[in-house]
Design a protein around this motif. Structure first.
Motif, PDB file in Angstrom:
ATOM      1  N   THR A 158     -17.126   4.958   0.613  1.00 44.58           N
ATOM      2  CA  THR A 158     -15.795   4.986   1.053  1.00 44.58           C
ATOM      3  C   THR A 158     -15.659   4.462   2.511  1.00 44.58           C
ATOM      4  O   THR A 158     -16.401   4.346   3.299  1.00 44.58           O
ATOM      5  N   THR A 176      -7.239   3.369   2.976  1.00 43.98           N
ATOM      6  CA  THR A 176      -6.514   2.680   2.012  1.00 43.98           C
ATOM      7  C   THR A 176      -5.865   1.423   2.756  1.00 43.98           C
ATOM      8  O   THR A 176      -5.577   0.468   2.289  1.00 43.98           O
ATOM      9  N   LYS A 235       0.780  -1.223  -0.016  1.00 46.77           N
ATOM     10  CA  LYS A 235      -0.118  -0.004   0.159  1.00 46.77           C
ATOM     11  C   LYS A 235       0.752   1.295  -0.103  1.00 46.77           C
ATOM     12  O   LYS A 235       1.970   1.336   0.723  1.00 46.77           O
ATOM     13  N   SER A 292      -3.412   5.252  -2.284  1.00 47.86           N
ATOM     14  CA  SER A 292      -4.210   6.598  -1.893  1.00 47.86           C
ATOM     15  C   SER A 292      -4.252   7.428  -2.975  1.00 47.86           C
ATOM     16  O   SER A 292      -3.444   7.525  -3.853  1.00 47.86           O
ATOM     17  N   ARG A 326     -11.444   8.192   6.495  1.00 51.58           N
ATOM     18  CA  ARG A 326     -10.237   8.806   6.252  1.00 51.58           C
ATOM     19  C   ARG A 326      -9.096   7.623   6.696  1.00 51.58           C
ATOM     20  O   ARG A 326      -9.221   7.123   7.714  1.00 51.58           O
ATOM     21  N   GLY A 385       0.822   5.317   0.396  1.00 53.41           N
ATOM     22  CA  GLY A 385      -0.204   6.344   0.911  1.00 53.41           C
ATOM     23  C   GLY A 385       0.064   7.657   0.200  1.00 53.41           C
ATOM     24  O   GLY A 385       0.785   7.879  -0.554  1.00 53.41           O
ATOM     25  N   GLY A 386      -0.862   8.506   0.424  1.00 53.19           N
ATOM     26  CA  GLY A 386      -0.758   9.801  -0.466  1.00 53.19           C
ATOM     27  C   GLY A 386       0.398  10.598  -0.174  1.00 53.19           C
ATOM     28  O   GLY A 386       0.956  11.134  -1.354  1.00 53.19           O
ATOM     29  N   THR A 409       4.816   4.390   3.649  1.00 54.73           N
ATOM     30  CA  THR A 409       4.542   5.601   4.028  1.00 54.73           C
ATOM     31  C   THR A 409       5.505   6.603   4.238  1.00 54.73           C
ATOM     32  O   THR A 409       6.464   6.403   3.479  1.00 54.73           O
ATOM     33  N   GLU A 433      -8.492   8.620  -5.645  1.00 56.03           N
ATOM     34  CA  GLU A 433      -7.814   7.361  -5.932  1.00 56.03           C
ATOM     35  C   GLU A 433      -7.865   6.748  -7.287  1.00 56.03           C
ATOM     36  O   GLU A 433      -6.795   6.168  -7.474  1.00 56.03           O
ATOM     37  N   THR A 454      -7.332  14.519  -1.348  1.00 58.38           N
ATOM     38  CA  THR A 454      -8.572  14.034  -0.567  1.00 58.38           C
ATOM     39  C   THR A 454      -9.213  15.484   0.255  1.00 58.38           C
ATOM     40  O   THR A 454     -10.277  15.657   0.133  1.00 58.38           O
ATOM     41  N   GLY A 481      -7.530   2.551  -3.570  1.00 60.55           N
ATOM     42  CA  GLY A 481      -7.815   2.309  -2.097  1.00 60.55           C
ATOM     43  C   GLY A 481      -9.135   3.000  -1.354  1.00 60.55           C
ATOM     44  O   GLY A 481      -9.499   3.531  -2.200  1.00 60.55           O
ATOM     45  N   PHE A 482      -9.586   2.731  -0.317  1.00 61.79           N
ATOM     46  CA  PHE A 482     -10.494   3.386   0.397  1.00 61.79           C
ATOM     47  C   PHE A 482     -11.943   3.407   0.017  1.00 61.79           C
ATOM     48  O   PHE A 482     -12.513   4.217   0.391  1.00 61.79           O
TER      49      PHE A 482
END
Ligand code: ADP
Ligand code: ASP
Ligand code: MG
Length: 430
Positions: free
Chosen positions: A148, A154, A7, A41, A151, A9-10, A174, A74, A47, A135-136
């Motif tokens: 969704t 994901t 995964k 993400s 928050r 992340g943003g 991350t 996403e 977001t 994700g999410f």
């Protein structure tokens, strides 16, 4: 080699260069002989930017439309990551949550994953593709609407995919090197944990350590999937979330010694608000009426305190905390009950913060609360509310006092590293 689920992340996907960097990491895992499935993400803070945009259009947007809007974030990153991968000479297929078989309940904005039916993912893997999943998000079994997961969701998509695909581990990439004893943005001397149990991580996540989504930890524990939290910016080993506080290392040895650390970490949360229902008649059924109405509105409460009623009036005050995003709905719901319950007033305060101390060792070590409260007093922090669980003590404090409270507790429990080892590689902390 088996299936690897990753995964990103943003904060690891903030711009085109970051996306290309992530694509290289993904293809490295494929080159090593793995089948690779990736949950992504939305890019950077997009977001939050979509939420800001929605707020400019409408003060209380319909939940269905908000989900339609947010899932777009996403979708953008999944397609861009797939493109960057194809540029490196590999083939990738991106799928929305719905296409990937992520089936949820029908609660917009905080849907629960009920099942994952990864037929299309498996076919794509068999055809040799790298799979990228938005994700999410998912699709409701009942209403067929797009939902969704809340928050940070994901992380939960990734763990649910890992469980459905029977992956050995779920890697969460991350902008920090793992799970630390406190948020490295507030405590630069925080230490990285090599391992943390599911129970402690559940409490950390529930107490605001947003490095992992709470539901992802619940899901991982239920399906016994280890989570490896690590940085997408470095190659360091991160933190493995696995095992239980009932494992032998938490057993007390001679003179109360224990192999595992007593305290796992200090978490904080600025996303809660406090509502006080003032002047509630002190009689049977009043609390039930208040909390049933809030439950019907799908609002999750955290701490609840009811004061002793004043003898003269037989009226009491009930305070509780909740996510501030649910504040408006809760206030509207309660205002509608005013005549029925006969309370005097409603107060709303979102300038609060929660600070929590978490550790399996507190079960067998007396005096932890006393030491925590002393540390807060020495930091000049006033305590508004207190709640505890078996392995956690939480306090509500003034929002401006949160940093000092976290730092004070971290030092008091000897969690500071001798040298600063925490690096924050990216993200804006938003
Ligand atoms: P992503 O975009 O990868 O999902 P998040 O911002 O959701 O990243 O989560 C990572 C952030 O979590 C870190 O940058 C850090 O500020 C924060 N954080 C809070 N508590 C902790 C903790 N105990 N250990 C590590 N990170 C933490
Ligand atoms: N993009 C969503 C959020 O910002 C989900 C996630 O990043 O996990 O909350
Ligand atoms: Mg996150």
């Amino acid at each position: 080699m088996g299936i690897v689920v990753q995964k990103y992340g943003g904060s690891s996907l903030s711009d085109a260069d970051a996306i290309k960097r992530v694509a290289r990491r993904i293809t490295d895992a494929k080159k090593a002989g793995n089948d690779v499935v990736v949950a992504v993400s939305a890019m950077g803070d997009s977001t939050d930017e979509l939420l800001d945009l929605a707020a400019q259009v409408s003060p209380l947007p319909p939940a269905r439309e908000l989900d339609m809007l947010l899932t777009a974030g996403e979708r953008i990153s999944m397609a861009l990551v797939a493109m960057a991968i194809s540029d490196l000479g590999f083939t990738a297929r991106s799928f929305t949550g719905s296409q990937a078989g992520v089936i949820t309940d029908d609660v917009h904005g905080k849907a629960k994953i009920l099942d994952v039916t990864p037929g299309r993912i498996r076919s794509a893997i068999e055809e040799g593709h790298i799979v990228i999943v938005a994700g999410f998000q998912g699709v409701s079994q009942q209403t067929k609407e797009i939902t969704t997961l809340g928050r940070g969701g994901t992380d939960t998509t990734a763990v649910a995919l890992a469980a459905a695909l029977e992956a050995d581990v779920c890697e969460i990439y991350t902008d920090v090197d793992g799970v630390f004893t406190a948020d490295p943005r507030i405590v630069p001397t925080a230490r990285k944990l090599d391992r943390v149990t599911y129970e402690e991580m559940l409490e950390l996540a529930a107490s605001g350590a947003k490095v992992l989504h709470l539901r992802s930890v619940e899901y991982a524990r239920r399906h016994n999937i280890p989570i490896h939290v690590r940085s997408s910016f470095s190659t360091l080993e991160g933190t493995t979330v696995t095992g239980s506080i009932n494992d032998p290392e938490f057993d007390e040895g001679p003179e109360g010694t224990m192999e595992a650390p007593i305290i796992a970490g200090v978490a904080h949360d600025r996303s809660e608000a406090k509502i006080t229902v003032v002047g509630v008649p002190d009689k049977v059924g009043e609390a039930a009426a208040i909390f049933n109405a809030l439950a019907d509105a799908q609002i999750n409460l955290d701490m609840i305190v009811q004061n002793v009623s004043a003898a003269a009036t037989n009226l009491t005050d009930i305070s509780f905390t909740l996510p501030h995003t649910d504040g408006q709905t809760a206030m509207t719901t309660l205002a509608g009950l005013r005549d029925q319950i006969g309370f005097e007033n409603l107060l709303y305060d979102d300038k609060i913060g929660k600070v929590s101390l978490i550790g399996a060792g507190m079960r067998s070590h007396p005096g932890i609360s006393a030491k925590f409260f002393t540390a807060l007093a020495e930091a000049g922090v006033n305590i508004g509310m207190i709640s505890t669980s078996e392995i956690r003590i939480s306090v509500i404090v003034d929002q401006d006092d949160v940093d000092r409270a976290v730092q004070g507790a971290h030092t008091a429990f000897d969690l500071d590293a001798d040298e600063v080892e925490a690096v924050v590689y990216g993200g804006t902390g938003r």
